[in-house]
Design an enzyme around this catalytic site. Structure first.
Site, PDB file in Angstrom:
ATOM      1  N   GLY A 147       0.803  -1.211   0.000  1.00 16.84           N
ATOM      2  CA  GLY A 147       0.000   0.000   0.000  1.00 16.84           C
ATOM      3  C   GLY A 147       0.834   1.257   0.000  1.00 16.84           C
ATOM      4  O   GLY A 147       1.998   1.267  -0.415  1.00 16.84           O
ATOM      5  N   CYS A 148       0.246   2.337   0.503  1.00 14.14           N
ATOM      6  CA  CYS A 148       0.816   3.669   0.319  1.00 14.14           C
ATOM      7  C   CYS A 148       2.153   3.870   1.012  1.00 14.14           C
ATOM      8  O   CYS A 148       2.925   4.747   0.616  1.00 14.14           O
ATOM      9  CB  CYS A 148      -0.181   4.727   0.812  1.00 14.14           C
ATOM     10  SG  CYS A 148      -1.713   4.797  -0.157  1.00 14.14           S
TER      11      CYS A 148
END
Length: 357
Positions: free
Chosen positions: A153-154
């Protein structure tokens, strides 16, 4: 007094985005999906206050110049394209966009000197992986060591930098090519509630590429930090569905981040006795996320100017976003102590200290 050994540095950093701006067309598509007048009015106000002016997609315009959600576009099929079609698009476009970022490194990159490649990407899967595809296109030696950081993810952009730092600390002659490439716009879903539509409103496509080595120029990379928040695993999720990756981004995220980052114990863990450094590279996960960080750390409004500028110009490009923020800092010649912090599934935060000189 013994002189401390030199530290690995991020010698160069370059970015790339596609040429198709889909931000306004998404809003035009999403707004009528909300049938309640009050909810639609709230959504309209929130889109205007999002802090985002542009978001970019690898999906091409239609023959008439329309967006992917219009007639003839990628999403103009019954019930939207299946995950298989989206992964086929990822396999086609992700290496191309990554290569654009790598090309933008210019003379900073000598493929013959690269010993390792670290790639972060959470918006698609392909095997052989993006790491192998890029190594082949660049003509890297077959002995180059490869690391693929997938589906984190981020915050994976920070993880990629930390991984490169660890490599160079253990192998002082190493030259690590770090790449992040994310195609978030491949994962549109047929939502008709404001929360998922506002989540999709944030995301965009982008790629970044950097060089980490012992060469004495660029950002000096310091220690990393990890922080997992308790009882938060449902706040940010990616689930693989039949119609792409299904994002859950709870409206509780900013509040939880603000509460956590305001804790003096957490601040000491992240920053030490000196407190928050002058250079704050914060993942541009949305205006509310940046507001939460600003208030929790009690920093001036301009402290997150680099992050807000990236959000406005590009939106949230998942793991590539934090690298865009650092690229802006490097481009403007920022100096001093800093920290890069990104947030993602878990809910968790990943961070790395740096010094710009």
């Amino acid at each position: 007094m013994t002189t401390p050994p030199p530290s690995p540095r991020l010698n160069a950093l370059a970015t790339a985005v596609p040429g198709h701006d889909i931000h306004v067309s998404f809003i035009d598509w999403a707004t009528p999906r909300l049938t309640d007048d009050r909810v639609r009015a709230i959504f309209t106000r929130m889109t205007a206050r999002s802090g985002i002016d542009h978001r970019w997609s690898v999906l091409p315009p239609t023959e008439n110049g329309g967006s992917p959600v219009e007639a003839g576009g990628f999403y103009d099929v019954p019930d939207l394209p299946p995950t298989s079609a989206r992964m086929a698009a990822y396999a086609q476009h992700a290496p191309d966009l990554a290569m654009q970022a790598i090309a933008n490194l210019g003379d900073a990159l000598d493929p013959a000197r690269v010993t390792h490649i670290v790639v972060a990407s959470c918006t698609g899967f392909v095997a052989p992986g993006i790491d192998q595809i890029l190594a082949r296109r660049l003509g890297l030696a077959p002995t180059v060591e490869r690391v693929l950081i997938g589906f984190m993810g981020c915050y994976a952009g920070v993880t990629a930098l930390r991984t490169a730092r660890h490599i160079v600390r253990s192998e002082r002659d190493a030259v690590v090519l770090v790449v992040s490439v994310e195609l978030s716009t491949l994962h549109l879903s047929l939502a008709d509630e404001p929360e998922p539509l506002l989540a999709m409103l944030q995301f965009s496509d982008g790629a970044a590429a950097g060089i980490v080595s012992m060469a004495a120029h660029g950002l000096e990379l310091g220690e990393g930090r990890s922080l997992a928040l308790g009882d938060s695993e449902e706040l940010i999720r990616w689930d693989i569905g039949d119609k792409g990756f299904e994002m859950t981004l709870s409206g509780e995220v900013p509040g939880r981040l603000r509460e956590t980052l305001a804790d003096p114990t957490v601040q000491h863990e992240l920053f030490g006795d000196a407190g928050a450094p002058p250079l704050l590279a914060i993942h541009a996960g949305g205006r509310s996320v940046l507001d939460a960080v600003e208030h929790a750390l009690a920093v001036p409004p301009d402290a997150l100017a680099d992050s807000r500028a990236v959000l406005a110009r590009f939106g949230n490009m998942s793991s590539a976003t934090i690298l865009f923020v650092l690229a802006d800092m490097m481009a403007r010649g920022a100096t001093g102590e800093g920290i890069a912090i990104a947030f993602g599934p878990g809910l968790a935060a990943e961070a790395i200290r740096f010094t710009a000189s």
